[in-house]
Design a protein around this motif. Structure first.
Motif, PDB file in Angstrom:
ATOM      1  N   ARG A 118     -11.448  10.595  16.893  1.00  8.58           N
ATOM      2  CA  ARG A 118     -11.477  11.926  17.516  1.00  8.58           C
ATOM      3  C   ARG A 118     -12.911  12.354  17.789  1.00  8.58           C
ATOM      4  O   ARG A 118     -13.226  12.878  18.852  1.00  8.58           O
ATOM      5  CB  ARG A 118     -10.777  12.939  16.598  1.00  8.58           C
ATOM      6  N   HIS A 119     -13.784  12.132  16.833  1.00  5.72           N
ATOM      7  CA  HIS A 119     -15.186  12.526  17.000  1.00  5.72           C
ATOM      8  C   HIS A 119     -15.838  11.759  18.156  1.00  5.72           C
ATOM      9  O   HIS A 119     -16.615  12.326  18.926  1.00  5.72           O
ATOM     10  CB  HIS A 119     -15.962  12.296  15.704  1.00  5.72           C
ATOM     11  N   GLU A 120     -15.520  10.494  18.276  1.00  5.39           N
ATOM     12  CA  GLU A 120     -16.118   9.649  19.313  1.00  5.39           C
ATOM     13  C   GLU A 120     -15.703  10.047  20.728  1.00  5.39           C
ATOM     14  O   GLU A 120     -16.450   9.854  21.665  1.00  5.39           O
ATOM     15  CB  GLU A 120     -15.772   8.177  19.066  1.00  5.39           C
TER      16      GLU A 120
ATOM     17  N   MET B 183       0.849  -1.180   0.000  1.00  7.72           N
ATOM     18  CA  MET B 183       0.000   0.000   0.000  1.00  7.72           C
ATOM     19  C   MET B 183       0.892   1.239   0.000  1.00  7.72           C
ATOM     20  O   MET B 183       1.860   1.322   0.733  1.00  7.72           O
ATOM     21  CB  MET B 183      -0.899  -0.022   1.244  1.00  7.72           C
ATOM     22  N   SER B 184       0.551   2.215  -0.813  1.00  2.44           N
ATOM     23  CA  SER B 184       1.349   3.438  -0.888  1.00  2.44           C
ATOM     24  C   SER B 184       1.124   4.295   0.354  1.00  2.44           C
ATOM     25  O   SER B 184       0.112   4.160   1.056  1.00  2.44           O
ATOM     26  CB  SER B 184       0.966   4.245  -2.135  1.00  2.44           C
ATOM     27  N   ALA B 185       2.074   5.184   0.633  1.00  2.00           N
ATOM     28  CA  ALA B 185       1.955   6.076   1.785  1.00  2.00           C
ATOM     29  C   ALA B 185       0.714   6.952   1.652  1.00  2.00           C
ATOM     30  O   ALA B 185       0.026   7.217   2.645  1.00  2.00           O
ATOM     31  CB  ALA B 185       3.210   6.936   1.923  1.00  2.00           C
ATOM     32  N   THR B 186       0.397   7.379   0.432  1.00  3.20           N
ATOM     33  CA  THR B 186      -0.784   8.222   0.211  1.00  3.20           C
ATOM     34  C   THR B 186      -2.059   7.475   0.583  1.00  3.20           C
ATOM     35  O   THR B 186      -2.928   8.024   1.262  1.00  3.20           O
ATOM     36  CB  THR B 186      -0.844   8.687  -1.265  1.00  3.20           C
ATOM     37  N   SER B 187      -2.175   6.222   0.146  1.00  2.84           N
ATOM     38  CA  SER B 187      -3.357   5.408   0.468  1.00  2.84           C
ATOM     39  C   SER B 187      -3.441   5.121   1.961  1.00  2.84           C
ATOM     40  O   SER B 187      -4.515   5.183   2.560  1.00  2.84           O
ATOM     41  CB  SER B 187      -3.318   4.083  -0.289  1.00  2.84           C
ATOM     42  N   GLU B 188      -2.300   4.814   2.543  1.00  6.24           N
ATOM     43  CA  GLU B 188      -2.268   4.522   3.975  1.00  6.24           C
ATOM     44  C   GLU B 188      -2.680   5.753   4.788  1.00  6.24           C
ATOM     45  O   GLU B 188      -3.452   5.651   5.744  1.00  6.24           O
ATOM     46  CB  GLU B 188      -0.865   4.060   4.379  1.00  6.24           C
ATOM     47  N   LYS B 189      -2.202   6.923   4.374  1.00  2.00           N
ATOM     48  CA  LYS B 189      -2.587   8.163   5.057  1.00  2.00           C
ATOM     49  C   LYS B 189      -4.088   8.398   4.963  1.00  2.00           C
ATOM     50  O   LYS B 189      -4.725   8.799   5.938  1.00  2.00           O
ATOM     51  CB  LYS B 189      -1.849   9.371   4.458  1.00  2.00           C
ATOM     52  N   SER B 190      -4.652   8.167   3.800  1.00  2.77           N
ATOM     53  CA  SER B 190      -6.085   8.369   3.603  1.00  2.77           C
ATOM     54  C   SER B 190      -6.897   7.468   4.534  1.00  2.77           C
ATOM     55  O   SER B 190      -7.861   7.920   5.168  1.00  2.77           O
ATOM     56  CB  SER B 190      -6.448   8.104   2.143  1.00  2.77           C
ATOM     57  N   GLU B 191      -6.508   6.208   4.639  1.00  2.00           N
ATOM     58  CA  GLU B 191      -7.207   5.283   5.531  1.00  2.00           C
ATOM     59  C   GLU B 191      -7.054   5.707   7.000  1.00  2.00           C
ATOM     60  O   GLU B 191      -8.008   5.638   7.779  1.00  2.00           O
ATOM     61  CB  GLU B 191      -6.688   3.860   5.331  1.00  2.00           C
ATOM     62  N   LEU B 192      -5.849   6.132   7.364  1.00  2.00           N
ATOM     63  CA  LEU B 192      -5.627   6.573   8.740  1.00  2.00           C
ATOM     64  C   LEU B 192      -6.436   7.830   9.064  1.00  2.00           C
ATOM     65  O   LEU B 192      -6.978   7.954  10.162  1.00  2.00           O
ATOM     66  CB  LEU B 192      -4.133   6.831   8.986  1.00  2.00           C
ATOM     67  N   ARG B 193      -6.541   8.758   8.111  1.00  2.00           N
ATOM     68  CA  ARG B 193      -7.342   9.970   8.346  1.00  2.00           C
ATOM     69  C   ARG B 193      -8.786   9.613   8.679  1.00  2.00           C
ATOM     70  O   ARG B 193      -9.379  10.164   9.599  1.00  2.00           O
ATOM     71  CB  ARG B 193      -7.307  10.883   7.121  1.00  2.00           C
ATOM     72  N   THR B 194      -9.354   8.690   7.912  1.00  2.00           N
ATOM     73  CA  THR B 194     -10.736   8.269   8.154  1.00  2.00           C
ATOM     74  C   THR B 194     -10.867   7.696   9.564  1.00  2.00           C
ATOM     75  O   THR B 194     -11.767   8.061  10.319  1.00  2.00           O
ATOM     76  CB  THR B 194     -11.171   7.232   7.097  1.00  2.00           C
ATOM     77  N   ARG B 195      -9.963   6.806   9.914  1.00  2.00           N
ATOM     78  CA  ARG B 195      -9.992   6.178  11.241  1.00  2.00           C
ATOM     79  C   ARG B 195      -9.791   7.202  12.349  1.00  2.00           C
ATOM     80  O   ARG B 195     -10.527   7.223  13.335  1.00  2.00           O
ATOM     81  CB  ARG B 195      -8.916   5.103  11.315  1.00  2.00           C
ATOM     82  N   TYR B 196      -8.788   8.073  12.210  1.00  2.00           N
ATOM     83  CA  TYR B 196      -8.474   9.037  13.266  1.00  2.00           C
ATOM     84  C   TYR B 196      -9.564  10.099  13.421  1.00  2.00           C
ATOM     85  O   TYR B 196      -9.842  10.539  14.524  1.00  2.00           O
ATOM     86  CB  TYR B 196      -7.127   9.699  12.998  1.00  2.00           C
ATOM     87  N   ARG B 197     -10.187  10.503  12.323  1.00  4.32           N
ATOM     88  CA  ARG B 197     -11.312  11.450  12.437  1.00  4.32           C
ATOM     89  C   ARG B 197     -12.456  10.826  13.225  1.00  4.32           C
ATOM     90  O   ARG B 197     -13.076  11.484  14.060  1.00  4.32           O
ATOM     91  CB  ARG B 197     -11.788  11.881  11.052  1.00  4.32           C
ATOM     92  N   PHE B 198     -12.757   9.575  12.924  1.00  4.83           N
ATOM     93  CA  PHE B 198     -13.814   8.876  13.643  1.00  4.83           C
ATOM     94  C   PHE B 198     -13.473   8.770  15.125  1.00  4.83           C
ATOM     95  O   PHE B 198     -14.300   9.083  15.991  1.00  4.83           O
ATOM     96  CB  PHE B 198     -14.050   7.473  13.052  1.00  4.83           C
TER      97      PHE B 198
END
Length: 185
Positions: free
Chosen positions: A18-20, A1-16
């Motif tokens: 943080r919101h929780e 997995m590329s760093a760009t793809s990995e970052k995108s997946e992590l952003r989704t997870r970390y936003r969730f």
């Protein structure tokens, strides 16, 4: 997995995550740290949503006589505008009506900025941050010779290295409501 793809997946997870678990905290204690005390001109930002709240910090910096600069999106870059604290000097961003940006003339000499406060979703123990994905701070940081600190909530310091790309710039420090973690940079 590329760093760009990995970052995108992590952003989704970390936003969730943080919101929780978002709790509002004060970061005003930073204004009395040695780095903030020595700086005369500080770049910060107006937080929104679940981001660490910058309101009290910005107010404390203004009360202590610091020149405070806020970012305004200028194409793909950030322009820095001096802000007095007046709400009538802010307007909704072209990117999002939730984001507030300063109005007025942009700073032309970036060398006056001694310290920059940076938003982040996570910061690893080497000072690398994961931001929102627009790349604005990745482009801004190399243009400033300022000491940099990222604001994060408790438990948002990553114990594993975050994915990195060639344009990522490590921060000098990370701050939670309780501590400042300085890196060897």
């Amino acid at each position: 997995m590329s760093a760009t793809s990995e970052k995108s997946e992590l952003r989704t997870r970390y936003r969730f995550e943080r919101h929780e678990r978002y709790l509002d905290h004060s970061f005003s204690h930073l204004a009395t740290s040695s780095e903030f005390s020595k700086a005369s001109a500080i770049a910060s930002y107006i937080s929104y949503g679940d981001e660490p709240n910058t309101q009290e910090l910005n107010e404390a910096l203004l009360k202590s006589g610091k020149d405070l600069y806020l970012p305004r999106v200028n194409g793909v870059d950030l322009a820095w505008v001096r802000w007095s604290g007046a709400s009538d000097q802010l307007a909704p961003s072209k990117l999002s009506k939730q984001l507030l940006e300063p109005t007025g003339a942009a700073l032309t000499d970036l060398s006056v900025i001694n310290l920059i406060v940076v938003p982040a979703l996570r910061i690893d123990r080497s000072g690398y941050r994961l931001g929102q994905g627009g790349g604005f701070y990745d482009r801004a940081l190399p243009k400033l010779s300022a000491w940099s600190i990222g604001l994060i909530h408790p438990d948002e310091i990553s114990s594993v290295d975050l994915p990195r790309e060639e344009f990522d710039v490590p921060l000098n420090a990370a701050a939670t409501p309780d501590l400042i973690l300085r890196f060897n940079s």
